[in-house]
Write a protein that holds these residues in place. Sequence first.
Motif, PDB file in Angstrom:
ATOM      1  N   ARG A  58       2.506  47.129  28.313  1.00 48.24           N
ATOM      2  CA  ARG A  58       3.449  47.258  29.427  1.00 48.24           C
ATOM      3  C   ARG A  58       2.989  48.387  30.344  1.00 48.24           C
ATOM      4  O   ARG A  58       2.745  49.512  29.899  1.00 48.24           O
ATOM      5  CB  ARG A  58       4.856  47.535  28.894  1.00 48.24           C
ATOM      6  N   ASP A  59       2.845  48.061  31.613  1.00 44.10           N
ATOM      7  CA  ASP A  59       2.409  49.039  32.602  1.00 44.10           C
ATOM      8  C   ASP A  59       3.578  49.946  32.962  1.00 44.10           C
ATOM      9  O   ASP A  59       4.659  49.472  33.317  1.00 44.10           O
ATOM     10  CB  ASP A  59       1.893  48.314  33.840  1.00 44.10           C
ATOM     11  N   PRO A  86      -0.259  52.579  30.196  1.00 46.35           N
ATOM     12  CA  PRO A  86       0.138  51.446  29.352  1.00 46.35           C
ATOM     13  C   PRO A  86       0.788  51.891  28.035  1.00 46.35           C
ATOM     14  O   PRO A  86       0.346  52.856  27.410  1.00 46.35           O
ATOM     15  CB  PRO A  86      -1.185  50.727  29.073  1.00 46.35           C
ATOM     16  N   ASN A 130      -9.267  50.299  28.798  1.00 48.27           N
ATOM     17  CA  ASN A 130      -8.043  50.900  29.339  1.00 48.27           C
ATOM     18  C   ASN A 130      -6.982  51.175  28.280  1.00 48.27           C
ATOM     19  O   ASN A 130      -5.847  51.507  28.614  1.00 48.27           O
ATOM     20  CB  ASN A 130      -7.447  50.010  30.436  1.00 48.27           C
ATOM     21  N   ASP A 184       5.016  43.330  34.694  1.00 49.25           N
ATOM     22  CA  ASP A 184       4.526  44.588  34.117  1.00 49.25           C
ATOM     23  C   ASP A 184       3.711  44.388  32.844  1.00 49.25           C
ATOM     24  O   ASP A 184       3.330  45.349  32.181  1.00 49.25           O
ATOM     25  CB  ASP A 184       5.689  45.551  33.846  1.00 49.25           C
ATOM     26  N   VAL A 209       0.303  43.718  31.230  1.00 48.63           N
ATOM     27  CA  VAL A 209      -1.096  43.835  31.643  1.00 48.63           C
ATOM     28  C   VAL A 209      -2.023  43.591  30.457  1.00 48.63           C
ATOM     29  O   VAL A 209      -1.672  43.859  29.308  1.00 48.63           O
ATOM     30  CB  VAL A 209      -1.387  45.228  32.253  1.00 48.63           C
TER      31      VAL A 209
END
Length: 368
Positions: free
Chosen positions: A144-145, A150, A131, A123, A125
């Motif tokens: 952390r996704d 995020p 983003n 998790d 990313v």
Amino acid sequence: MSLSPAFDETSFDRLPGWADDDHPAAFAAFRRSAFHVLTKPYRTGALGVDFTAFAAAYEEARAVSQPNRSESRSFFERHFVPARIGAENGGAGLVTGFYEPEVEASPVWTERFSVPLLSRPADLVDIDDANRPAGMDPYLAFARDTPNGPVEYFDRGAIERGALDGKGLEIAWVADKVDAFFVHVQGAARLKMTGGRLCRVTYAAKSGQRFTGPGKVLSENGEIPLEKVTMQSIRAWFKAHPDRVDEILWQNRSYIFFREAAVDDAGLGPIAAAKVPLTAGRSIAVDRLLHTFGTPFYIDAPSLTAFDAKPFRRLMIAQDTGSAITGPARGDLFAGSGDAAGEIAGVVRNAAEFYALLPRALVSGAVP
């Protein structure tokens, strides 16, 4: 992109100790980069040392395997022009040291080996301006996704308190939390596994928060005078205060994740940011935003004698970087692997003159 006017061209005969250096050792490190760039070019740094200008030097380096001292010196003098570059204030630069720790480890948890080195979580990313959610710290390069988008990743304290338990991320287990922390600081380690196997862990990713060194914390708290902060003094303080290890280490919120790698050549260090194995005493970490990997740097640090009991004057190759390595005249010298290298790296903090060796194709009116 034009070459920065911050470079002050000079000549090789004006470099202190140039004639006495071990040029074949520097050539061997340079040659490793020459082969790597066949598959992936290096990015040109903001100071304008154009990667494509290295083409002729790289081509010749690939064609010659073991030049002697005279041939190696001639190689650098024919292809490059030295140019001093100072710190932002125009003064001397600064060098520190890093190394590859060697620690005992176990492939499974035991009562003795209970501190894990973790691989990259699923998790975690990469994050950038494209983003990054509104309001997230622009420093963060990882997140952390979550189903809601995020968020900042768990920090060191949260992870060591169990935030990632049960996810099967453990590559190996070491016996000492302080040893594990210095593996994080160096970004790599050789692991002497309990079954006799020698393996390596290298940097894979990080939680993303800013690095806060324990030496800085201990100095600001009045525990160690700033001028006496070394890796050795920090370790000694932790040994004398085992009940305060977490208190100090958790102030460094950044946490490093690793991947396992083979030890193909025990005489070389880990594969670092320039994607070649580091060479002890010849690889230097630089600010990759400013400099171009593969650039040779002649470092004149007369007060530094930890490497071989004489003033440090050596040709180094830019083959790594680090979050604390910022500025045009700032470098981290790779001292090698194991405890002896750690004894050297831990005390290096010296003023130094930086001379970048610029490809002649970039330099007009080179100093003869």
